[in-house]
Design a protein around this motif. Sequence first.
Motif, PDB file in Angstrom:
ATOM      1  N   UNK A   2      -9.309   1.331   5.329  1.00  0.00           N
ATOM      2  CA  UNK A   2      -8.562   2.639   5.050  1.00  0.00           C
ATOM      3  C   UNK A   2      -9.423   3.699   4.394  1.00  0.00           C
ATOM      4  N   UNK A   3     -10.415   3.234   3.750  1.00  0.00           N
ATOM      5  CA  UNK A   3     -11.353   4.073   3.100  1.00  0.00           C
ATOM      6  C   UNK A   3     -12.635   3.237   2.723  1.00  0.00           C
ATOM      7  N   UNK A   4     -13.692   3.952   2.481  1.00  0.00           N
ATOM      8  CA  UNK A   4     -14.834   3.485   2.070  1.00  0.00           C
ATOM      9  C   UNK A   4     -15.253   3.619   0.563  1.00  0.00           C
ATOM     10  N   UNK A   5     -14.156   4.415  -0.019  1.00  0.00           N
ATOM     11  CA  UNK A   5     -14.360   4.856  -1.648  1.00  0.00           C
ATOM     12  C   UNK A   5     -13.492   4.034  -2.258  1.00  0.00           C
ATOM     13  N   UNK A   6     -13.882   3.250  -3.403  1.00  0.00           N
ATOM     14  CA  UNK A   6     -13.178   2.372  -4.273  1.00  0.00           C
ATOM     15  C   UNK A   6     -12.284   3.087  -5.020  1.00  0.00           C
ATOM     16  N   UNK A   7     -12.400   4.508  -5.456  1.00  0.00           N
ATOM     17  CA  UNK A   7     -11.468   5.415  -6.174  1.00  0.00           C
ATOM     18  C   UNK A   7     -10.123   5.425  -5.366  1.00  0.00           C
ATOM     19  N   UNK A  13       0.861  -1.109  -0.022  1.00  0.00           N
ATOM     20  CA  UNK A  13       0.073   0.122   0.062  1.00  0.00           C
ATOM     21  C   UNK A  13       1.041   1.397  -0.060  1.00  0.00           C
ATOM     22  N   UNK A  14       0.476   2.462  -0.703  1.00  0.00           N
ATOM     23  CA  UNK A  14       1.223   3.230  -0.995  1.00  0.00           C
ATOM     24  C   UNK A  14       1.788   4.226   0.486  1.00  0.00           C
ATOM     25  N   UNK A  15       0.923   3.995   1.496  1.00  0.00           N
ATOM     26  CA  UNK A  15       1.265   4.650   2.789  1.00  0.00           C
ATOM     27  C   UNK A  15       2.056   3.926   3.565  1.00  0.00           C
ATOM     28  N   UNK A  16       2.309   2.608   3.319  1.00  0.00           N
ATOM     29  CA  UNK A  16       2.697   1.618   4.455  1.00  0.00           C
ATOM     30  C   UNK A  16       4.227   1.378   4.434  1.00  0.00           C
ATOM     31  N   UNK A  17       4.701   1.353   5.548  1.00  0.00           N
ATOM     32  CA  UNK A  17       6.005   0.925   6.216  1.00  0.00           C
ATOM     33  C   UNK A  17       5.719   0.289   7.481  1.00  0.00           C
ATOM     34  N   UNK A  18       5.817  -1.067   7.591  1.00  0.00           N
ATOM     35  CA  UNK A  18       5.071  -1.661   8.614  1.00  0.00           C
ATOM     36  C   UNK A  18       5.966  -1.551   9.966  1.00  0.00           C
ATOM     37  N   UNK A  65      -0.140   9.891   7.320  1.00  0.00           N
ATOM     38  CA  UNK A  65       1.042  10.170   7.737  1.00  0.00           C
ATOM     39  C   UNK A  65       1.948   9.977   6.560  1.00  0.00           C
ATOM     40  N   UNK A  66       2.877  10.647   6.270  1.00  0.00           N
ATOM     41  CA  UNK A  66       4.084  10.547   5.008  1.00  0.00           C
ATOM     42  C   UNK A  66       5.203  10.001   5.769  1.00  0.00           C
ATOM     43  N   UNK A  67       5.416   8.434   5.470  1.00  0.00           N
ATOM     44  CA  UNK A  67       6.582   7.745   6.206  1.00  0.00           C
ATOM     45  C   UNK A  67       7.614   7.423   5.090  1.00  0.00           C
ATOM     46  N   UNK A  68       8.859   7.619   5.769  1.00  0.00           N
ATOM     47  CA  UNK A  68       9.930   7.162   4.990  1.00  0.00           C
ATOM     48  C   UNK A  68       9.899   5.600   4.290  1.00  0.00           C
ATOM     49  N   UNK A  69      10.391   5.399   3.250  1.00  0.00           N
ATOM     50  CA  UNK A  69      10.451   4.226   2.408  1.00  0.00           C
ATOM     51  C   UNK A  69       9.270   3.799   1.936  1.00  0.00           C
ATOM     52  N   UNK A  70       8.208   4.751   1.599  1.00  0.00           N
ATOM     53  CA  UNK A  70       6.737   4.276   1.152  1.00  0.00           C
ATOM     54  C   UNK A  70       6.869   5.003  -0.277  1.00  0.00           C
ATOM     55  N   UNK A  71       5.792   4.474  -1.011  1.00  0.00           N
ATOM     56  CA  UNK A  71       5.365   5.226  -2.200  1.00  0.00           C
ATOM     57  C   UNK A  71       4.825   6.564  -2.030  1.00  0.00           C
ATOM     58  N   UNK A  72       4.259   7.049  -1.105  1.00  0.00           N
ATOM     59  CA  UNK A  72       3.792   8.296  -0.599  1.00  0.00           C
ATOM     60  C   UNK A  72       5.100   9.069  -0.404  1.00  0.00           C
ATOM     61  N   UNK A  73       6.050   8.894  -0.020  1.00  0.00           N
ATOM     62  CA  UNK A  73       7.224   9.523   0.459  1.00  0.00           C
ATOM     63  C   UNK A  73       7.827   9.836  -0.873  1.00  0.00           C
ATOM     64  N   UNK A  74       7.849   9.145  -1.700  1.00  0.00           N
ATOM     65  CA  UNK A  74       8.385   9.552  -3.160  1.00  0.00           C
ATOM     66  C   UNK A  74       7.589  10.443  -3.837  1.00  0.00           C
ATOM     67  N   UNK A  75       6.202  10.310  -3.705  1.00  0.00           N
ATOM     68  CA  UNK A  75       5.339  11.252  -4.327  1.00  0.00           C
ATOM     69  C   UNK A  75       5.138  12.675  -3.664  1.00  0.00           C
ATOM     70  N   UNK A  76       5.169  12.453  -2.291  1.00  0.00           N
ATOM     71  CA  UNK A  76       5.123  13.978  -1.463  1.00  0.00           C
ATOM     72  C   UNK A  76       6.319  14.571  -1.972  1.00  0.00           C
ATOM     73  N   UNK A  77       7.633  14.006  -2.234  1.00  0.00           N
ATOM     74  CA  UNK A  77       8.722  14.696  -2.376  1.00  0.00           C
ATOM     75  C   UNK A  77       8.750  15.492  -3.821  1.00  0.00           C
ATOM     76  N   UNK A 136      -4.332   4.333  -3.677  1.00  0.00           N
ATOM     77  CA  UNK A 136      -3.311   3.848  -2.672  1.00  0.00           C
ATOM     78  C   UNK A 136      -2.790   2.426  -2.778  1.00  0.00           C
ATOM     79  N   UNK A 137      -3.178   1.733  -4.105  1.00  0.00           N
ATOM     80  CA  UNK A 137      -2.707   0.512  -4.237  1.00  0.00           C
ATOM     81  C   UNK A 137      -3.156  -0.518  -3.325  1.00  0.00           C
TER      82      UNK A 137
END
Length: 323
Positions: free
Chosen positions: A160-165, A55-60, A230-242, A170-171
């Motif tokens: 995580x969300x109720x919206x399929x879009x 998932x795009x936000x996930x760094x376990x 939250x934007x967490x290091x080593x996630x897809x969102x971290x790259x997109x946020x940058x 967020x993969x």
Amino acid sequence: MTKESIIFPWGHTRRYNDYASWIRKQFNGQRIQKLSINAGFTCPNRDGTKSIHGCSYCNNTSFRPDYCIPSSSVTQQIDEGMEFFAHKYPTMRFLAYFQSYSNTYGDLALLESIYTEALAHEKIDGLVIGTRPDCVNDEILDMIGALAKDAFVSIEYGLESTIDRTLDRINRQHSFGEGVDAIIQTKARNIHTGAHLILGLPGESEDELLSHAGKISALPIDTLKLHQLQIIKSTTFAVEYARNPSEFQLFTLAEYIDLVIRFLENLRPEISVDRFINQSPKELLIAPNWGLKNFEVMQMVEKELAERDTWQGRLYEEIAKVS
């Protein structure tokens, strides 16, 4: 009589149905603590079954306690976790919390083995199992349902969300409909059932964020966890946020508290709220950095509820009366 002295539908004077009170009620007032267990599972969104990217936000590692390492057995992790909490309350009892990744994603015999190992521990009074809606089936739910006849068992689903879009964005690799079906099938087996939502995922409007409360309220869940994006290091969102931070709606603390209050007003009163935020470790967190723990935000939420003279389910109850 002041609002502060009113007993709300959940049986006490706090203005929302808090998880700590709810779980104590399940155990006749006994103090209960979750112990996080890492049983070494992975996820279909990481092992190639559905995706290798997660998932795009996930760094376990952002929510795994230090004592919780997969190289230790379930029993060892329980013992180490109890030692970690021993200084607080000597008479405390524990729930084994299978938290990291998807904890129903495995062979049926393996799952039954690790769950029963945890329940065999003398100080474990039940299980909390975190997983995805697409990682359960009838056999697994039947097995867990059998355990739930003799012990407290809860399954928490990451919706995580109720919206399929949004789930596509967020993969997440499952639909909200799959989440609904998993929850209905779980509750049908008399298993305590929880859900998890992230507030502030990209592309969701304020109206859509608040609409989650109504959709969640329609489901037969007992508990709910909320937290801010939250934007967490080593996630897809971290790259997109940058690359393009404007794509992300990162709340200030005041904005988030306001959203939580309005969300609670629309939430079914019977749903117990386990948490409002998740504060990731400083070394992993990019933004937003509020520097607060869940209990501190709980206090802020309660103060704001009192100042606004409102409470969980206030608008939900009004809508129910009209309908």
